[in-house]
Design an enzyme around this catalytic site. Structure first.
Site, PDB file in Angstrom:
ATOM      1  N   ASP A 252      -0.803  -6.351   0.065  1.00 12.82           N
ATOM      2  CA  ASP A 252      -1.391  -5.465   1.114  1.00 12.82           C
ATOM      3  C   ASP A 252      -2.907  -5.068   1.457  1.00 12.82           C
ATOM      4  OD1 ASP A 252       0.871  -4.496   2.569  1.00 12.82           O
ATOM      5  OD2 ASP A 252       0.902  -3.074   1.973  1.00 12.82           O
TER       6      ASP A 252
ATOM      7  N   GLU B  92       9.615  -3.889  10.228  1.00 11.87           N
ATOM      8  CA  GLU B  92      10.254  -3.048   9.417  1.00 11.87           C
ATOM      9  C   GLU B  92      10.654  -1.571  10.499  1.00 11.87           C
ATOM     10  OE1 GLU B  92       7.077  -1.137   6.735  1.00 11.87           O
ATOM     11  OE2 GLU B  92       8.310   1.147   6.886  1.00 11.87           O
TER      12      GLU B  92
ATOM     13  N   GLU C  51      -1.344  -5.340   8.672  1.00 12.69           N
ATOM     14  CA  GLU C  51       0.257  -5.021   9.605  1.00 12.69           C
ATOM     15  C   GLU C  51      -1.363  -5.097  11.340  1.00 12.69           C
ATOM     16  OE1 GLU C  51       0.693  -0.803   8.473  1.00 12.69           O
ATOM     17  OE2 GLU C  51       0.904  -1.031   6.546  1.00 12.69           O
TER      18      GLU C  51
ATOM     19  N   LYS D   5      -1.461  -9.332   2.808  1.00 15.68           N
ATOM     20  CA  LYS D   5      -0.661  -8.950   4.228  1.00 15.68           C
ATOM     21  C   LYS D   5      -1.388  -7.545   5.057  1.00 15.68           C
ATOM     22  CE  LYS D   5       3.266  -5.744   3.877  1.00 15.68           C
ATOM     23  NZ  LYS D   5       2.804  -4.865   4.554  1.00 15.68           N
TER      24      LYS D   5
ATOM     25  N   ASP E   4       0.940  -1.229  -0.391  1.00 16.63           N
ATOM     26  CA  ASP E   4       0.040   0.001   0.129  1.00 16.63           C
ATOM     27  C   ASP E   4       1.056   1.026  -0.181  1.00 16.63           C
ATOM     28  OD1 ASP E   4       0.707  -0.254   2.655  1.00 16.63           O
ATOM     29  OD2 ASP E   4      -0.526  -0.220   3.876  1.00 16.63           O
ATOM     30  N   SER E   5       2.059   0.773  -0.030  1.00 20.02           N
ATOM     31  CA  SER E   5       2.901   2.046  -0.557  1.00 20.02           C
ATOM     32  C   SER E   5       2.870   2.685  -1.539  1.00 20.02           C
ATOM     33  CB  SER E   5       5.056   1.653  -0.438  1.00 20.02           C
ATOM     34  OG  SER E   5       5.025   0.502  -0.723  1.00 20.02           O
TER      35      SER E   5
END
Ligand code: KIV
Length: 254
Positions: free
Chosen positions: A73, A172, A104, A102, A34-35
């Site tokens: 993501d 991260e 978080e 993925k 999602d960057s």
């Protein structure tokens, strides 16, 4: 690969053109991060990225990839409960063509969601340490786990993700020593970004690895600077991760 001690190489991609190059150059995991909200859309953070964005970009990538594992993501607010998470994860798999999603975090609610996704046959990659979807909570993009309590929490979160059925975990922006301890303590692979050379694999945002982001973070390196093509730069990154020369101390945190 973790058991054999072979480093796992990952990069982000958001479209078919770059995904084809990464796949051909030997990148083993392609992450539709999602960057993309920051590097493609020019946002300040990842919080505006939608499920439509993720499904669209995942589809573009999966069209071009023949070998790599495709991880997509789950964007901000797309996993508020297990039912919604399952519907959205299915979308990334069925519509997007991803192999793994993925998420978080590793609080009790997120762990329960990961467990339930597993029961639906959906493979999940965890993500702890700096979680960009929680950037407002941290007050900026800051290294996590430098104090004893923070380090203990991240260590336990990684263990809890393994117990919940995650198949790998992104670490991260945490001290390299903490990433070493986590990588030794869990059996699933750790994929580091700003987490030192001891992780089982490495990931970078592609635009950082090619030096085309507005600001290259400390944990990244411009691999295109020494090469004549994107393909050669990605091959250079693959070899650097495989041989353990990237990340070096200058890309890591203490
Ligand atoms: O969104 C992303 O690109 C990521 C990487 C930083 C791991 O989550």
């Amino acid at each position: 690969m973790k058991q054999a001690g072979e480093k796992i190489v990952s990069l982000t991609a958001y479209d078919a053109g770059f995904a084809r190059i990464l796949d051909a150059a030997g990148v083993e995991i392609i992450l539709i991060g999602d960057s993309l909200g920051m590097v493609l859309h020019g946002e300040e953070d990842t919080l505006q990225v939608s499920m439509d964005d993720m499904a669209y970009h995942t589809r573009l990538v999966s069209r071009a990839v023949e070998r790599a594992l495709i991880v997509s993501d789950m964007p901000y607010m797309s996993y508020p409960c297990a039912e919604v998470a399952a519907l959205n994860a299915r979308r990334l798999l069925d519509e997007g063509g991803a192999d793994v999603v993925k998420l978080e975090g590793a609080d009790a609610a997120t762990l329960a969601i990961i467990r339930q996704l597993g029961e639906h046959g959906i493979a999940v990659c965890g993500h702890v340490g700096l979680q960009p979807q929680s950037v407002e909570k941290y007050g900026g993009y800051k290294v996590q786990g430098r104090d004893e309590a923070g380090a203990k929490r991240i260590f336990e979160e990684a263990q809890a993700l393994e117990a919940a059925g995650a198949i790998m975990v992104v670490l991260e922006c945490i001290p390299a020593g903490l990433a070493d301890q986590i990588s030794a303590a869990i059996t699933i692979p750790t994929i580091g970004i700003g987490a030192g050379p001891g992780c089982d694999g490495q990931v970078l945002v592609l635009y950082d690895a090619l030096g085309i982001s507005s600001r290259i973070p400390k944990m990244a390196k411009d691999f295109l600077a020494e090469e004549k093509s994107v393909f050669a730069a990605v091959q250079h990154y693959v070899l650097a991760v495989k041989s353990g020369t990237f990340p070096a101390a200058e890309h890591s945190f203490t």
